[in-house]
Design an enzyme around this catalytic site. Structure first.
Site, PDB file in Angstrom:
ATOM      1  N   ASN A  20       0.937  -1.218  -0.125  1.00 30.18           N
ATOM      2  CA  ASN A  20       0.022  -0.165  -0.110  1.00 30.18           C
ATOM      3  C   ASN A  20       0.839   1.074   0.038  1.00 30.18           C
ATOM      4  OD1 ASN A  20       0.319   1.352   2.643  1.00 30.18           O
ATOM      5  ND2 ASN A  20      -0.398  -0.683   3.740  1.00 30.18           N
ATOM      6  N   ASN A  69      -7.627  -7.529  10.036  1.00 32.48           N
ATOM      7  CA  ASN A  69      -7.818  -8.280   8.662  1.00 32.48           C
ATOM      8  C   ASN A  69      -7.937  -9.693   8.966  1.00 32.48           C
ATOM      9  OD1 ASN A  69      -5.764  -5.776   7.779  1.00 32.48           O
ATOM     10  ND2 ASN A  69      -7.659  -6.062   7.031  1.00 32.48           N
ATOM     11  N   ARG A  88       0.616 -11.491   2.561  1.00 33.64           N
ATOM     12  CA  ARG A  88      -0.190 -11.806   3.866  1.00 33.64           C
ATOM     13  C   ARG A  88      -1.045 -13.022   3.721  1.00 33.64           C
ATOM     14  NH1 ARG A  88      -3.297  -6.594   6.429  1.00 33.64           N
ATOM     15  NH2 ARG A  88      -2.959  -8.351   8.093  1.00 33.64           N
ATOM     16  N   ARG A 137      -8.801  -3.881  -1.953  1.00 36.10           N
ATOM     17  CA  ARG A 137      -8.576  -5.412  -1.633  1.00 36.10           C
ATOM     18  C   ARG A 137      -9.712  -6.302  -1.407  1.00 36.10           C
ATOM     19  NH1 ARG A 137      -3.862  -5.181   1.875  1.00 36.10           N
ATOM     20  NH2 ARG A 137      -2.643  -3.601   1.299  1.00 36.10           N
ATOM     21  N   HIS A 166      -8.379   0.234   2.635  1.00 40.13           N
ATOM     22  CA  HIS A 166      -9.498  -0.420   3.220  1.00 40.13           C
ATOM     23  C   HIS A 166     -10.479   0.380   3.881  1.00 40.13           C
ATOM     24  CE1 HIS A 166      -6.386  -3.820   4.804  1.00 40.13           C
ATOM     25  NE2 HIS A 166      -7.374  -4.400   3.749  1.00 40.13           N
ATOM     26  N   CYS A 262      -7.112  -1.012  12.847  1.00 43.06           N
ATOM     27  CA  CYS A 262      -6.562  -2.213  12.148  1.00 43.06           C
ATOM     28  C   CYS A 262      -5.850  -3.054  13.225  1.00 43.06           C
ATOM     29  CB  CYS A 262      -5.530  -1.452  11.337  1.00 43.06           C
ATOM     30  SG  CYS A 262      -5.931  -0.503  10.137  1.00 43.06           S
TER      31      CYS A 262
END
Ligand code: ARG
Length: 279
Positions: A20, A69, A88, A137, A166, A262
């Site tokens: 990002n 996430n 990820r 995403r 996000h 987050c």
């Protein structure tokens, strides 16, 4: 009932790749000790008003610290994330195992359908409604499956600014049905959908400076709002709606494109009743 939040200590946190725009120029520029201090301070604040659960940090997945996430929780159901970026994807089995051990019913999306959990899927605080951010995403195609599994109405919102990749970087439903958000992060049709669902007096739009300080990436527990930084005007605005605002610096995590919200995943997400319109 005491709320519970899932967090993951930054034992292996670093900026090791760029997925990002916030990460650009920050590879290997982090200070893990400073990150640990900032994370501990946030954990202490949340721990005063809620219970903090921990998932063990795994090596080689430095972004695992961003537990928002992991997936999406509603009651005892958990929809596991399918990360868009290979960097990820190795987090998925760790989160799947934790939620299965805790007794959640775990739902898995088909391969090739990215979905980044409570980073992009946020429950409204007024109605049984799930807001779903797409465009960077998560894939909008996951909406019908999630709606069926969780038996919930979904409102997709298109994200158009790559810094706000996000939904939780620019959109924060707050207790009592309020919504703090950064309108410029959405396309015009999505801004109109937000306005159609949330009355003007419940909307708290933030200005560029607050958005870029990750003010929308706030942890809201009851009347408490924890965030990296908010201007005096935004703090006042939130206070006037009855919220107690607490700033806690999270600059080390902003180098990776994340902040307070987050770093947490609310585990106590209960279905809201349908409110009948007054006759
Ligand atoms: N570096 C992470 C990524 O790009 C940051 C995730 C932030 N999490 C969030 N819920 N916004 O995926």
């Amino acid at each position: 009932m005491t709320d519970r939040y899932l967090m993951c200590a930054p034992d292996h946190f670093e900026v090791a790749y760029v997925i990002n725009p916030w990460m650009e120029g920050n590879v290997a520029r982090g200070d893990n000790q400073a990150a640990t201090r900032q994370w501990n301070a946030l954990t202490r604040l949340i721990g005063k008003v809620a219970q903090v659960e921990r998932v063990m940090a795994a090596p080689s997945v430095p972004d695992m610290v961003f537990t928002a996430n992991a997936g999406l929780v509603l009651d005892s159901k958990f929809v596991l994330s399918r990360f868009r970026h290979p960097e990820r994807q190795a987090e998925e089995p760790h989160f799947a195992a934790w939620f299965a051990t805790q007794g959640f019913e775990v739902f898995t999306l088909p391969p090739g359908m990215p979905f980044e959990g409570a980073g992009d899927a946020l429950l409204d605080r007024q109605a049984p409604l799930l807001w779903l951010g797409y465009g960077h995403r998560s894939d909008q195609a996951c909406a019908p499956l999630i709606a069926g599994w969780l038996d919930i109405d979904i409102q997709p919102l298109k994200l158009v600014n790559e810094r706000f990749y996000h939904l939780d970087t620019c959109f924060c439903p707050l207790e009592g049905g309020y919504l703090m958000y950064y309108p410029a992060a959405f396309d015009a049709a999505s801004q109109a959908r937000i306005a159609a669902r949330v009355p003007a007096e419940y909307r708290i739009p933030v200005v560029d400076a607050d958005a870029f300080d990750f003010a929308c990436n706030a942890v809201n527990c009851g009347r408490h709002v924890f965030l990296n930084r908010a201007s005096a005007a935004l703090t006042h605005e939130l206070q006037s709606r009855g919220f107690a605002v607490r700033q806690t610096p999270l600059t080390e995590f902003m180098k990776a494109g994340g902040s307070a919200k987050c770093l947490t995943l609310k585990l106590t997400e209960a279905r809201l009743p349908v409110v009948q319109a007054a006759a």
